[in-house]
Write an enzyme that holds these catalytic residues in place. Structure first.
Site, PDB file in Angstrom:
ATOM      1  N   HIS A 290      64.860  84.893  63.574  1.00 54.31           N
ATOM      2  CA  HIS A 290      63.964  86.059  63.505  1.00 54.31           C
ATOM      3  C   HIS A 290      64.514  87.169  62.602  1.00 54.31           C
ATOM      4  O   HIS A 290      64.277  88.347  62.829  1.00 54.31           O
ATOM      5  CB  HIS A 290      63.675  86.584  64.916  1.00 54.31           C
ATOM      6  CG  HIS A 290      64.902  87.035  65.658  1.00 54.31           C
ATOM      7  ND1 HIS A 290      65.025  86.944  67.018  1.00 54.31           N
ATOM      8  CD2 HIS A 290      66.070  87.596  65.223  1.00 54.31           C
ATOM      9  CE1 HIS A 290      66.200  87.424  67.393  1.00 54.31           C
ATOM     10  NE2 HIS A 290      66.840  87.840  66.314  1.00 54.31           N
TER      11      HIS A 290
ATOM     12  N   HIS B 250      66.765  94.374  70.029  1.00 53.51           N
ATOM     13  CA  HIS B 250      68.014  94.710  69.332  1.00 53.51           C
ATOM     14  C   HIS B 250      68.236  96.217  69.392  1.00 53.51           C
ATOM     15  O   HIS B 250      68.034  96.919  68.397  1.00 53.51           O
ATOM     16  CB  HIS B 250      67.954  94.272  67.870  1.00 53.51           C
ATOM     17  CG  HIS B 250      67.715  92.808  67.654  1.00 53.51           C
ATOM     18  ND1 HIS B 250      66.493  92.210  67.810  1.00 53.51           N
ATOM     19  CD2 HIS B 250      68.566  91.812  67.280  1.00 53.51           C
ATOM     20  CE1 HIS B 250      66.593  90.917  67.534  1.00 53.51           C
ATOM     21  NE2 HIS B 250      67.833  90.648  67.219  1.00 53.51           N
TER      22      HIS B 250
END
Ligand code: DHB
Ligand code: FE
Length: 435
Positions: free
Chosen positions: A153, A200
């Site tokens: 990703h 994240h």
């Protein structure tokens, strides 16, 4: 099989489950707004006007204006939230609880002083409980996990798409690897993608570090990760299926964090772009599922794999005929930090892909140290792939999987790109039972 909600049979009692929570979402969030002195003052100055500013149903507003807590409970209110409203009106917990019993304040206080309400006459009606547990009619239709998709990703892939640079020599080989996938995805469009990814440091900063997060909300906007939100649509969730999955997984002892509001970062949006291309709205619903791989300890491969197995049981016990794909994202080898940054281990990555197909239960035994040493510190993202793999129908011996597509390429930014599509082969119908 529908899920056991026999807690609904306890007399005179409302259990605050995902169904009630969804029903009372704004009512309870309104209550939370009363946790500042300024808002309490505004509320007390004009209750109706304050309530009208919230997206509440008229029944919910009426319940509060009438001080009818039984109605507020029916409407999805929870007593700890409603206590903020009660405190604003000067009501104690005892006054609030007593108001729901049909007794006067004095009668209720006297009952409590006298030892409280007796359990006698307040148990579940056992005839009703037995009837509820008697052989439930199996649902005629249910959801099915149709396929698993695994993909890196990398945010730079999203940037290449967003800035129309996919034809550049650096990027073309990456996107060529997804040409088949986009076509396949169109031909095998699911109703829902259950998308396993890691946030994240976007929604979850160091103030909150949940291990597993299930998105039970209706919609999630695209996050601004510092360079503005990607120009891609937000996702539409499936609160009803997600609530069912929450109930099933938590009953199976996976302690989830449920999130109704958050933004979603590249970990979720880049895989959607890779599989669906540049679209105005995503063509199906998406249930986000975040796994903490940022701060140690992170969940083991085996824990993730078993969660995937429980996930398939959860999805396939949902009584609507939905097609669901489970996606695992992140990886493959990459290290984004320190003097060892840029580490790529092709042999290890390809062995991981081999074992993911042929020996997933064995692969799930791999300790974290192997991921970090062999695939780099951020290679630990690969544990998330085991959730999607665990949800495939061959794992518990009642199906088979086919490899539809496999792709591996170095590099994309700091990362080796890995991608796999596994499809569940239709299971043979169970033979009709002899009468
Ligand atoms: C990169 C890869 C990731 O998986 C990520 O989350 C951030 C950056 C990279 O290779 O640049
Ligand atoms: Fe990542």
């Amino acid at each position: 099989m529908s899920l056991d909600k026999s807690y609904k049979l306890v007399p005179g009692t409302t259990i605050f489950d995902a169904e009630q929570s969804a029903k009372g979402y704004h009512l309870n969030q309104f209550c939370m707004s009363l946790m500042t002195a300024e808002n309490r003052e505004r509320y007390l100055a004009d209750e109706r006007a304050y309530l009208d500013a919230w997206p509440l149903r008229e029944e919910q507003k009426r319940a509060l204006l009438d001080r009818d807590l039984n109605a507020a409970m029916r409407e999805g209110g929870n007593i700890y939230f409603l206590a903020k409203w009660g405190a604003t009106l000067g009501l104690s917990f005892q006054q609030m609880a007593g108001s729901m019993t049909g007794m006067t304040e004095q009668e209720y206080r006297d009952m409590m002083a006298g030892g409280g309400r007796s359990i006698e006459g307040n148990r579940i009606d056992h005839a009703v409980l037995e009837a509820a547990h008697a052989d439930p009619t199996p649902p005629t239709e249910h959801a099915v996990v149709t396929a698993a998709v695994f993909t890196s990703h990398v945010p730079a892939i999203g940037a290449a798409i967003d800035h129309h640079r996919t034809d550049e020599p650096y990027w073309q080989p990456v996107f060529d690897g997804y040409a088949f996938s986009k076509q396949w995805e169109q031909e095998n469009l699911p109703d829902v993608v259950f998308l396993v990814y890691n946030d994240h440091a976007t929604t979850f900063d160091l103030s909150l570090i949940p291990t597993f997060v299930l998105g039970t909300g209706a919609a999630y906007p695209t996050a601004d990760e510092g360079y503005g939100p990607r120009p891609v649509p937000g996702i539409e969730g499936d609160p009803d299926l997600a609530a069912h999955i929450a109930h099933s997984l938590i009953r199976d002892d996976f302690d989830l964090t449920l999130v109704n509001e958050m933004t979603v970062d590249h970990g979720l949006t880049v895989p959607l772009s890779l599989m669906f291309g540049d679209v105005g709205t995503w063509p199906c619903k998406v249930i986000p599922f975040h796994v903490n791989v940022v701060q140690y300890p992170v969940p083991s491969g085996e824990r993730c794999f078993n969660l995937g197995r429980a996930l398939r049981r959860a999805i396939e016990s949902y009584d609507r005929p939905l097609k669901v794909q489970v996606w695992g994202t992140g990886g493959m080898s990459h290290q984004l930090q320190g003097p060892r940054a840029g580490l790529i281990n092709r042999a290890w990555d390809n062995a991981f892909l081999d074992r993911l197909v042929d020996d997933p239960a064995g692969l799930a035994q791999l300790p974290h140290l192997d991921y970090v040493e062999q695939a780099g510190s951020e290679g630990i993202e690969l544990v998330m792939w085991l959730i999607a793999r665990g949800a495939m129908s061959d794992i518990d011996g009642d199906g088979a999987v086919e490899v539809e597509h496999r792709f591996y390429h170095v590099p994309a930014s700091n990362t080796a790109v890995g991608h796999l599509i596994l499809q569940n082969q239709p299971r043979a119908e169970a033979p009709a039972e002899e009468e």
